[in-house]
Design a protein around this motif. Structure first.
Motif, mmCIF file in Angstrom:
data_model
loop_
_atom_site.group_PDB
_atom_site.id
_atom_site.type_symbol
_atom_site.label_atom_id
_atom_site.label_comp_id
_atom_site.label_asym_id
_atom_site.label_seq_id
_atom_site.Cartn_x
_atom_site.Cartn_y
_atom_site.Cartn_z
ATOM 1 N N MET A 1 22.189 33.454 42.680
ATOM 2 C CA MET A 1 23.168 34.275 43.526
ATOM 3 C C MET A 1 24.789 34.244 42.517
ATOM 4 S SD MET A 1 23.502 33.717 47.360
ATOM 5 C CE MET A 1 22.613 34.938 48.424
ATOM 6 N N THR A 2 25.356 35.063 42.708
ATOM 7 C CA THR A 2 26.588 34.681 42.292
ATOM 8 C C THR A 2 27.822 35.387 43.884
ATOM 9 O OG1 THR A 2 27.112 37.732 42.328
ATOM 10 C CG2 THR A 2 26.502 36.207 40.983
ATOM 11 N N SER A 3 28.869 34.609 43.231
ATOM 12 C CA SER A 3 29.529 34.427 44.073
ATOM 13 C C SER A 3 30.207 35.922 44.303
ATOM 14 C CB SER A 3 30.844 33.955 44.236
ATOM 15 O OG SER A 3 31.883 34.305 42.568
ATOM 16 N N HIS A 4 30.001 36.937 43.678
ATOM 17 C CA HIS A 4 30.649 38.674 43.957
ATOM 18 C C HIS A 4 29.620 39.506 44.093
ATOM 19 C CE1 HIS A 4 34.550 37.185 42.168
ATOM 20 N NE2 HIS A 4 34.014 36.680 41.389
ATOM 21 N N LYS A 5 28.037 38.630 45.072
ATOM 22 C CA LYS A 5 27.167 39.589 45.060
ATOM 23 C C LYS A 5 26.441 40.658 44.202
ATOM 24 C CE LYS A 5 28.015 38.846 50.274
ATOM 25 N NZ LYS A 5 28.304 39.385 51.353
ATOM 26 N N GLY A 6 26.679 39.871 43.181
ATOM 27 C CA GLY A 6 25.693 41.167 41.932
ATOM 28 C C GLY A 6 27.057 42.190 41.134
ATOM 29 N N LYS A 7 28.222 41.666 41.541
ATOM 30 C CA LYS A 7 29.470 42.531 41.679
ATOM 31 C C LYS A 7 30.249 42.151 40.327
ATOM 32 C CE LYS A 7 30.239 45.000 45.632
ATOM 33 N NZ LYS A 7 30.831 45.400 46.816
ATOM 34 N N SER A 8 30.751 42.440 39.350
ATOM 35 C CA SER A 8 31.109 42.052 38.594
ATOM 36 C C SER A 8 33.078 41.594 38.973
ATOM 37 C CB SER A 8 31.349 43.062 36.969
ATOM 38 O OG SER A 8 32.320 44.016 37.586
ATOM 39 N N PRO A 9 32.811 40.936 38.461
ATOM 40 C CA PRO A 9 34.618 39.858 38.760
ATOM 41 C C PRO A 9 35.772 41.326 38.977
ATOM 42 C CG PRO A 9 33.601 38.463 37.175
ATOM 43 C CD PRO A 9 33.282 39.936 37.172
ATOM 44 N N MET A 10 35.731 42.610 38.380
ATOM 45 C CA MET A 10 36.097 43.182 38.032
ATOM 46 C C MET A 10 36.052 44.462 39.445
ATOM 47 S SD MET A 10 38.911 44.395 36.749
ATOM 48 C CE MET A 10 40.302 45.525 36.058
ATOM 49 N N ASP A 11 34.347 44.865 39.412
ATOM 50 C CA ASP A 11 34.303 45.602 40.728
ATOM 51 C C ASP A 11 35.136 44.715 42.305
ATOM 52 O OD1 ASP A 11 32.641 47.317 39.034
ATOM 53 O OD2 ASP A 11 30.805 45.887 39.117
ATOM 54 N N LYS A 12 34.772 43.360 41.785
ATOM 55 C CA LYS A 12 35.190 42.650 43.860
ATOM 56 C C LYS A 12 36.386 42.967 43.829
ATOM 57 C CE LYS A 12 34.235 39.974 46.864
ATOM 58 N NZ LYS A 12 33.679 40.891 47.673
ATOM 59 N N TYR A 13 37.677 43.077 41.889
ATOM 60 C CA TYR A 13 39.174 43.189 41.602
ATOM 61 C C TYR A 13 39.341 44.773 42.699
ATOM 62 C CZ TYR A 13 43.233 44.948 40.539
ATOM 63 O OH TYR A 13 44.601 45.061 40.783
ATOM 64 N N PHE A 14 38.460 45.519 42.067
ATOM 65 C CA PHE A 14 38.518 47.160 42.838
ATOM 66 C C PHE A 14 38.250 47.061 44.365
ATOM 67 C CE2 PHE A 14 38.401 48.243 38.473
ATOM 68 C CZ PHE A 14 40.327 48.753 37.886
ATOM 69 N N GLU A 15 36.651 46.745 44.933
ATOM 70 C CA GLU A 15 37.010 46.494 46.269
ATOM 71 C C GLU A 15 38.154 45.616 47.188
ATOM 72 O OE1 GLU A 15 33.761 44.606 48.997
ATOM 73 O OE2 GLU A 15 32.871 44.994 46.850
ATOM 74 N N LEU A 16 38.814 45.025 46.621
ATOM 75 C CA LEU A 16 39.509 44.489 47.107
ATOM 76 C C LEU A 16 40.785 44.676 47.416
ATOM 77 C CD1 LEU A 16 38.356 41.064 46.549
ATOM 78 C CD2 LEU A 16 37.844 42.571 49.273
ATOM 79 N N ASN A 17 41.095 45.170 46.214
ATOM 80 C CA ASN A 17 42.496 46.008 45.849
ATOM 81 C C ASN A 17 43.325 46.732 46.838
ATOM 82 O OD1 ASN A 17 44.956 45.726 44.309
ATOM 83 N ND2 ASN A 17 44.320 48.099 43.438
ATOM 84 N N ASN A 18 42.588 47.590 47.230
ATOM 85 C CA ASN A 18 43.168 48.519 48.962
ATOM 86 C C ASN A 18 43.378 47.749 49.939
ATOM 87 O OD1 ASN A 18 43.110 51.025 46.521
ATOM 88 N ND2 ASN A 18 40.800 50.939 47.494
ATOM 89 N N GLU A 19 42.541 46.622 50.683
ATOM 90 C CA GLU A 19 42.892 46.477 51.546
ATOM 91 C C GLU A 19 44.084 44.882 51.211
ATOM 92 O OE1 GLU A 19 39.348 43.403 52.234
ATOM 93 O OE2 GLU A 19 37.970 46.195 51.869
ATOM 94 N N THR A 20 44.000 44.454 50.889
ATOM 95 C CA THR A 20 44.937 43.317 49.575
ATOM 96 C C THR A 20 46.369 44.056 49.972
ATOM 97 O OG1 THR A 20 43.456 42.409 48.377
ATOM 98 C CG2 THR A 20 45.368 41.635 48.341
ATOM 99 N N PRO A 21 47.671 43.930 50.943
ATOM 100 C CA PRO A 21 48.765 44.316 50.628
ATOM 101 C C PRO A 21 49.822 43.234 49.394
ATOM 102 C CG PRO A 21 48.599 41.648 52.573
ATOM 103 C CD PRO A 21 47.367 41.907 52.154
ATOM 104 N N TYR A 22 50.765 43.800 49.687
ATOM 105 C CA TYR A 22 51.340 43.100 48.431
ATOM 106 C C TYR A 22 52.494 41.990 48.371
ATOM 107 C CZ TYR A 22 49.702 46.624 45.117
ATOM 108 O OH TYR A 22 48.404 48.108 44.771
ATOM 109 N N SER A 23 52.768 41.484 47.457
ATOM 110 C CA SER A 23 54.184 40.911 47.791
ATOM 111 C C SER A 23 54.918 41.138 48.900
ATOM 112 C CB SER A 23 54.373 39.885 47.182
ATOM 113 O OG SER A 23 54.583 40.842 45.861
#
Length: 63
Positions: A1-23
């Motif tokens: 089992m991976t920490s990203h549920k089978g997704k690559s780190p880059m896939d996880k980044y793009f998934e969370l990028n739209n939800e994450t507020p900028y500084s």
């Protein structure tokens, strides 16, 4: 089992990028006065909190 549920780190980044507020957005909404400063020594913090509560309860008698 991976920490990203089978997704690559880059896939996880793009998934969370739209939800994450900028500084800038975070800085605009940050209110330092609403933050609790946690002391490293919990027992000391608890004693200070109890002392503060005692002072507040005694000051209500004078009103």
């Amino acid at each position: 089992m991976t920490s990203h549920k089978g997704k690559s780190p880059m896939d996880k980044y793009f998934e969370l990028n739209n939800e994450t507020p900028y500084s800038e957005e975070v800085a605009q909404n940050y209110d330092p006065s609403s933050e609790h400063v946690q002391l490293a020594n919990y027992q000391k913090e608890l004693a200070l909190k109890n002392r503060k509560d005692d002072c507040e309860s005694h000051s209500s008698y004078s009103n």
